[in-house]
Design a protein around this motif. Structure first.
Motif, PDB file in Angstrom:
ATOM      1  N   PHE A 321       0.849  -1.188   0.000  1.00  8.82           N
ATOM      2  CA  PHE A 321       0.000   0.000   0.000  1.00  8.82           C
ATOM      3  C   PHE A 321       0.886   1.241   0.000  1.00  8.82           C
ATOM      4  O   PHE A 321       2.000   1.215   0.520  1.00  8.82           O
ATOM      5  CB  PHE A 321      -0.892   0.024   1.252  1.00  8.82           C
ATOM      6  CG  PHE A 321      -2.139  -0.788   1.088  1.00  8.82           C
ATOM      7  CD1 PHE A 321      -2.075  -2.177   1.065  1.00  8.82           C
ATOM      8  CD2 PHE A 321      -3.376  -0.167   0.940  1.00  8.82           C
ATOM      9  CE1 PHE A 321      -3.223  -2.931   0.895  1.00  8.82           C
ATOM     10  CE2 PHE A 321      -4.529  -0.914   0.771  1.00  8.82           C
ATOM     11  CZ  PHE A 321      -4.453  -2.300   0.747  1.00  8.82           C
ATOM     12  N   LYS A 335       7.678   2.867  -5.417  1.00 15.56           N
ATOM     13  CA  LYS A 335       7.672   1.870  -4.321  1.00 15.56           C
ATOM     14  C   LYS A 335       7.401   0.470  -4.851  1.00 15.56           C
ATOM     15  O   LYS A 335       8.010  -0.505  -4.388  1.00 15.56           O
ATOM     16  CB  LYS A 335       6.583   2.216  -3.292  1.00 15.56           C
ATOM     17  CG  LYS A 335       6.958   3.362  -2.394  1.00 15.56           C
ATOM     18  CD  LYS A 335       5.849   3.705  -1.421  1.00 15.56           C
ATOM     19  CE  LYS A 335       6.155   5.035  -0.753  1.00 15.56           C
ATOM     20  NZ  LYS A 335       5.055   5.523   0.061  1.00 15.56           N
ATOM     21  N   LYS A 339      10.447  -2.165  -4.145  1.00 10.84           N
ATOM     22  CA  LYS A 339      10.254  -3.194  -3.115  1.00 10.84           C
ATOM     23  C   LYS A 339       9.808  -4.528  -3.702  1.00 10.84           C
ATOM     24  O   LYS A 339       9.355  -5.411  -2.956  1.00 10.84           O
ATOM     25  CB  LYS A 339       9.265  -2.689  -2.072  1.00 10.84           C
ATOM     26  CG  LYS A 339       9.770  -1.434  -1.349  1.00 10.84           C
ATOM     27  CD  LYS A 339       8.872  -1.039  -0.208  1.00 10.84           C
ATOM     28  CE  LYS A 339       9.371   0.230   0.462  1.00 10.84           C
ATOM     29  NZ  LYS A 339       8.615   0.539   1.674  1.00 10.84           N
TER      30      LYS A 339
END
Ligand code: CTP
Length: 400
Positions: A321, A335, A339
């Motif tokens: 999220f 992100k 990640k």
């Protein structure tokens, strides 16, 4: 969009928990489930048909031979229910069902029904423990009847034991599950939720405004769709969703340990938790007393849990999220890639109806192909369903 009416038959039998069936009827109706109540004669000794009639807005049935509503006989009543829930279910109705006895309206409806049946036993603990009742419940379970097991608690006969009607939210969840495709059966999904707490003395901590609602909605919906769910949650005020394996944690380090020690066992990870990026560098053993002048707290970085998962993810589907207050898409995309996630669910903090404390959310789901799905303002449970649709598509894509 017109949705198809959901229909249930609520069977009420004669135990003291019959009074709770009134609240259950109200909750079902509130969920837009058209509910017809069938009571046994004994149930009417505990609660009146008028109560149910008022709550459901429909006639209540109990007489097998009544001509009053001849358009609804035992066969058509059985056909009305897409699900038949019996709450409370006494030892008597359980025994009759197991033996195939039909000697009143409810037992006849149950025998004629081809819809899923949910039984919610409630009785004295010694009766519930009796081998005859245990055996009957096993017979019914093997026949495909869903049993919502009673809980432990105070019983009407001034004792405590196992026999208390299950909590109503658990029963409602079981009923709701009837209309949900179990398309995630066989998956083990780990969901993280809520804030973390980073203490700096025995009474104080740093945290954030996360309510946990989005993560709990995901856990509830994943369970409803047939997945095995592990919910790793920081402190929240929410009830634990039924049927999930719940792991309560406080700090980011505890959350990391809880998640990483289970990673090998799961097929999907959804990181809805608002993990504190920093924690106090030290934790005082005693309460910090106030002094003159400012107090400076030194913070150090917390582990980046989703980053660690991304590095070891194997074939797992990983969903993260991002909550942003500027450059939503660019930040979320960065992100997603950094990640090693498969999907990132981004919400804009400034948008009305989105974010931490609301029951609703407005999100964009970004994928590795550059796709951006805009999910408009809706209930967090519906948002959860949309996210899980994307997870399911990824699982299917990998299998195929
Ligand atoms: N997350 C995590 N561990 C952390 C911080 C965040 O696993 N220590 C996860 C969250 O659960 C979420 C995702 O990372 O799924 C994004 O969180 P966010 O705080 O928005 O991202 P950060 O990478 O921490 O970026 P920034 O704070 O700079 O916006």
């Amino acid at each position: 969009m017109a949705t198809k009416e959901k229909r249930a038959v609520l069977g009420v039998t004669g135990g003291i928990a019959a009074y709770k069936a009134a609240e259950l009827a109200r909750l079902l109706v509130k969920k837009d489930i058209s509910t017809i109540v069938v009571m046994t004669e004994h149930a009417k000794r505990f609660i009146t048909p008028l109560t149910f009639q008022t709550l459901t807005g429909k006639p209540v049935f109990s007489d097998l031979f009544s001509q009053e509503h001849y358009d609804l006989n035992h066969i058509s009543l059985a056909a009305h229910g897409e699900v038949i829930v019996v709450a409370p279910a006494t030892a008597n109705i359980i025994g009759k069902m197991a033996a195939g006895i039909a000697d009143d309206l409810l037992s006849t409806v149950l025998l004629a029904a081809r819809a899923p049946v949910i039984l919610c036993p409630a009785m004295n603990d010694r009766m519930y423990a009796h081998p005859a009742v245990r055996n009957n419940i096993d017979i019914l379970r093997n026949r495909g009847v869903q049993i919502v097991a009673p809980g432990y608690g105070e019983l009407a006969c001034n004792t405590a034991g196992t026999g208390r009607l299950a909590e109503l939210d658990e029963i409602v969840e079981a009923v709701e599950g009837t209309w949900t495709d179990k398309d995630l059966a066989g998956e083990r999904i780990l969901v993280t939720a809520g804030p973390t707490r980073e203490p700096f003395d025995p009474v104080r901590f740093i945290t954030n405004y996360s309510s946990g609602k989005m993560g709990y909605a995901l856990a509830t919906m994943a369970r409803r769709r047939g997945a095995e769910v592990i919910l790793v949650s920081g402190p929240t005020a929410l009830p634990v969703p039924r049927g999930v394996d719940f792991v309560g944690v406080e700090s980011a380090v505890e959350m990391r340990d809880a998640v990483m020690s289970r990673l090998e066992t799961v097929t999907v990870v959804i990181k809805a938790a608002a993990v504190a990026d920093y924690r106090p560098a030290s934790r005082a053993g005693d309460k910090i007393k106030k002094k003159r002048g400012p107090l400076t707290l030194e913070l150090e970085r917390n582990p980046d849990i989703i980053g660690e998962i991304g590095a070891r993810k194997g074939k797992r589907v990983v969903v993260g999220f991002a909550m942003e207050s500027e450059n939503l898409l660019a930040n979320a995309k960065a992100k997603l890639l950094a990640k090693n996630m498969d999907l990132i669910v981004a919400n804009d903090l400034r948008q009305a109806g989105a974010g931490f404390q609301c029951d609703t959310n407005v999100v964009k789901i970004l994928d590795l192909q550059g796709g951006v799905e805009t999910v408009p303002l809706m209930d967090k449970l519906e948002i959860a369903a949309r996210i899980l649709d994307r997870v399911k598509a990824l699982i299917d894509g990998r299998a195929g």
